[in-house]
Design a protein around this motif. Structure first.
Motif, PDB file in Angstrom:
ATOM      1  N   LEU A  40      12.729  -4.842  -3.017  1.00 28.27           N
ATOM      2  CA  LEU A  40      13.407  -4.503  -4.260  1.00 28.27           C
ATOM      3  C   LEU A  40      14.619  -3.640  -3.933  1.00 28.27           C
ATOM      4  O   LEU A  40      14.488  -2.604  -3.280  1.00 28.27           O
ATOM      5  CB  LEU A  40      12.481  -3.745  -5.206  1.00 28.27           C
ATOM      6  CG  LEU A  40      11.240  -4.477  -5.707  1.00 28.27           C
ATOM      7  CD1 LEU A  40      10.554  -3.661  -6.804  1.00 28.27           C
ATOM      8  CD2 LEU A  40      11.583  -5.865  -6.225  1.00 28.27           C
ATOM      9  N   ALA A  88      14.127  -0.722 -10.237  1.00 30.57           N
ATOM     10  CA  ALA A  88      12.891   0.058 -10.181  1.00 30.57           C
ATOM     11  C   ALA A  88      11.653  -0.801 -10.365  1.00 30.57           C
ATOM     12  O   ALA A  88      10.586  -0.505  -9.822  1.00 30.57           O
ATOM     13  CB  ALA A  88      12.923   1.152 -11.252  1.00 30.57           C
ATOM     14  N   GLU A  89      11.775  -1.871 -11.150  1.00 32.84           N
ATOM     15  CA  GLU A  89      10.649  -2.748 -11.407  1.00 32.84           C
ATOM     16  C   GLU A  89      11.169  -4.147 -11.693  1.00 32.84           C
ATOM     17  O   GLU A  89      12.340  -4.333 -12.036  1.00 32.84           O
ATOM     18  CB  GLU A  89       9.815  -2.241 -12.583  1.00 32.84           C
ATOM     19  CG  GLU A  89      10.566  -2.205 -13.900  1.00 32.84           C
ATOM     20  CD  GLU A  89       9.743  -1.631 -15.045  1.00 32.84           C
ATOM     21  OE1 GLU A  89       8.723  -0.965 -14.758  1.00 32.84           O
ATOM     22  OE2 GLU A  89      10.103  -1.860 -16.212  1.00 32.84           O
ATOM     23  N   ALA A 113      14.888  -8.366 -12.790  1.00 25.75           N
ATOM     24  CA  ALA A 113      14.943  -7.055 -13.425  1.00 25.75           C
ATOM     25  C   ALA A 113      14.964  -7.270 -14.933  1.00 25.75           C
ATOM     26  O   ALA A 113      15.753  -8.073 -15.435  1.00 25.75           O
ATOM     27  CB  ALA A 113      16.180  -6.300 -12.972  1.00 25.75           C
ATOM     28  N   VAL A 171       5.103  -6.482 -15.421  1.00 20.35           N
ATOM     29  CA  VAL A 171       6.069  -5.933 -14.480  1.00 20.35           C
ATOM     30  C   VAL A 171       5.341  -5.370 -13.269  1.00 20.35           C
ATOM     31  O   VAL A 171       4.166  -4.994 -13.336  1.00 20.35           O
ATOM     32  CB  VAL A 171       6.950  -4.832 -15.123  1.00 20.35           C
ATOM     33  CG1 VAL A 171       7.782  -5.415 -16.254  1.00 20.35           C
ATOM     34  CG2 VAL A 171       6.111  -3.673 -15.617  1.00 20.35           C
ATOM     35  N   ALA A 172       6.048  -5.358 -12.145  1.00 19.87           N
ATOM     36  CA  ALA A 172       5.489  -4.835 -10.905  1.00 19.87           C
ATOM     37  C   ALA A 172       6.538  -3.985 -10.209  1.00 19.87           C
ATOM     38  O   ALA A 172       7.734  -4.085 -10.499  1.00 19.87           O
ATOM     39  CB  ALA A 172       5.039  -5.980  -9.998  1.00 19.87           C
ATOM     40  N   ARG A 173       6.078  -3.158  -9.285  1.00 16.88           N
ATOM     41  CA  ARG A 173       6.949  -2.210  -8.602  1.00 16.88           C
ATOM     42  C   ARG A 173       6.711  -2.263  -7.097  1.00 16.88           C
ATOM     43  O   ARG A 173       5.755  -2.886  -6.623  1.00 16.88           O
ATOM     44  CB  ARG A 173       6.706  -0.791  -9.135  1.00 16.88           C
ATOM     45  CG  ARG A 173       7.012  -0.669 -10.631  1.00 16.88           C
ATOM     46  CD  ARG A 173       6.508   0.634 -11.226  1.00 16.88           C
ATOM     47  NE  ARG A 173       6.807   0.705 -12.660  1.00 16.88           N
ATOM     48  CZ  ARG A 173       6.070   0.128 -13.607  1.00 16.88           C
ATOM     49  NH1 ARG A 173       4.971  -0.559 -13.256  1.00 16.88           N
ATOM     50  NH2 ARG A 173       6.407   0.221 -14.876  1.00 16.88           N
ATOM     51  N   ALA A 174       7.559  -1.592  -6.369  1.00 21.15           N
ATOM     52  CA  ALA A 174       7.416  -1.544  -4.916  1.00 21.15           C
ATOM     53  C   ALA A 174       6.030  -1.033  -4.548  1.00 21.15           C
ATOM     54  O   ALA A 174       5.527  -0.073  -5.149  1.00 21.15           O
ATOM     55  CB  ALA A 174       8.494  -0.658  -4.318  1.00 21.15           C
ATOM     56  N   ASP A 204       3.367  -2.991  -4.826  1.00 20.18           N
ATOM     57  CA  ASP A 204       2.406  -3.869  -5.484  1.00 20.18           C
ATOM     58  C   ASP A 204       2.272  -5.198  -4.747  1.00 20.18           C
ATOM     59  O   ASP A 204       3.220  -5.693  -4.138  1.00 20.18           O
ATOM     60  CB  ASP A 204       2.829  -4.161  -6.931  1.00 20.18           C
ATOM     61  CG  ASP A 204       2.681  -2.949  -7.843  1.00 20.18           C
ATOM     62  OD1 ASP A 204       1.933  -2.017  -7.475  1.00 20.18           O
ATOM     63  OD2 ASP A 204       3.301  -2.944  -8.919  1.00 20.18           O
ATOM     64  N   LEU A 253       5.654  -6.472  -2.804  1.00 18.09           N
ATOM     65  CA  LEU A 253       6.964  -5.889  -3.092  1.00 18.09           C
ATOM     66  C   LEU A 253       7.154  -4.638  -2.243  1.00 18.09           C
ATOM     67  O   LEU A 253       6.237  -3.817  -2.126  1.00 18.09           O
ATOM     68  CB  LEU A 253       7.083  -5.529  -4.576  1.00 18.09           C
ATOM     69  CG  LEU A 253       6.891  -6.673  -5.573  1.00 18.09           C
ATOM     70  CD1 LEU A 253       7.080  -6.159  -6.999  1.00 18.09           C
ATOM     71  CD2 LEU A 253       7.847  -7.822  -5.298  1.00 18.09           C
ATOM     72  N   ALA A 267       9.947  -1.397  -1.090  1.00 15.66           N
ATOM     73  CA  ALA A 267      11.147  -0.655  -1.474  1.00 15.66           C
ATOM     74  C   ALA A 267      12.227  -0.815  -0.405  1.00 15.66           C
ATOM     75  O   ALA A 267      11.925  -0.869   0.794  1.00 15.66           O
ATOM     76  CB  ALA A 267      10.814   0.817  -1.665  1.00 15.66           C
TER      77      ALA A 267
END
Length: 201
Positions: free
Chosen positions: A55, A60-61, A88, A174-177, A179, A195, A197
């Motif tokens: 990402l 951010a998500e 995004a 939604v997912a984030r770094a 995940d 994911l 960062a």
């Protein structure tokens, strides 16, 4: 991996379109869509199952658009595969969301299989970090995969090797770094990615 171009379709979820209500009659839209709203996922977006998708620092998500990709074949039966249309989150559909949708790795693709029967009824299940967070079926689509292909053919020709993403749910999770995302559907090889960062330089 895919030899052609990937095309996604926005606002093909009946529930999402209904939720926009009168906003579609106001500027900048003026009226609800009368033809498929397509966008391109360039080749830099393609990622294989099991990949780590980075990402960018300014994202951010991401929304996790679990869908099915149909590949046009020059001869023989069409192929289909699970796909994760990552993007995004954004509110406007008036202009192509290039920065939101076209980042490196933002289209993980599963293994191809022969087109299954009853595609409209197949449930696509999304898990994040092992917990189910979303499921939907193509019964929600405004245009079924067959209808979508016919309507797209009215204004453009898909080349052999191109793929068409059938649509994504408006309530995609939604997912984030950090995940791990996995999607499954009967008749398809499962598809998962993690994911990560972006590392500071």
């Amino acid at each position: 991996m895919i030899s052609g171009t990937a095309y996604g379709v926005a606002l093909n979820d009946r529930e999402q379109l209904a939720g926009l209500g009168e906003a579609l009659n106001a500027p900048p839209y003026g009226k609800p869509p009368v033809a498929p709203i397509l966008y391109v996922k360039p080749r830099n977006c393609f990622a294989a199952a099991g990949s780590a998708v980075t990402l960018p620092a300014d994202v951010a998500e991401v929304a996790v658009g679990a869908t099915i990709a149909i590949e046009r074949s020059a001869a023989g039966p069409q192929l289909a595969r699970l796909a994760i249309d990552l993007f995004a989150p954004h509110a406007s559909f008036y202009r192509p969301a290039i920065a939101e949708r076209c980042r490196d790795g933002f289209l993980p693709l599963g293994a191809a299989t022969a087109m299954p029967e009853g595609l409209d009824a197949i449930e696509i299940v999304t898990t994040i970090n092992g917990s189910e967070c979303h499921r939907w079926s193509f019964a929600r689509l405004i245009r079924s995969p067959d209808m979508l292909a016919r309507d797209v053919a009215d204004f453009m020709t898909l080349a052999p090797g191109d793929i068409l993403l059938c649509g994504i749910a408006g309530d995609a999770p939604v997912a984030r770094a950090g995940d791990t995302i996995a999607i499954t559907a009967t008749g398809f090889a499962p598809l998962s990615v993690t994911l990560a960062a972006e590392q500071a330089r």
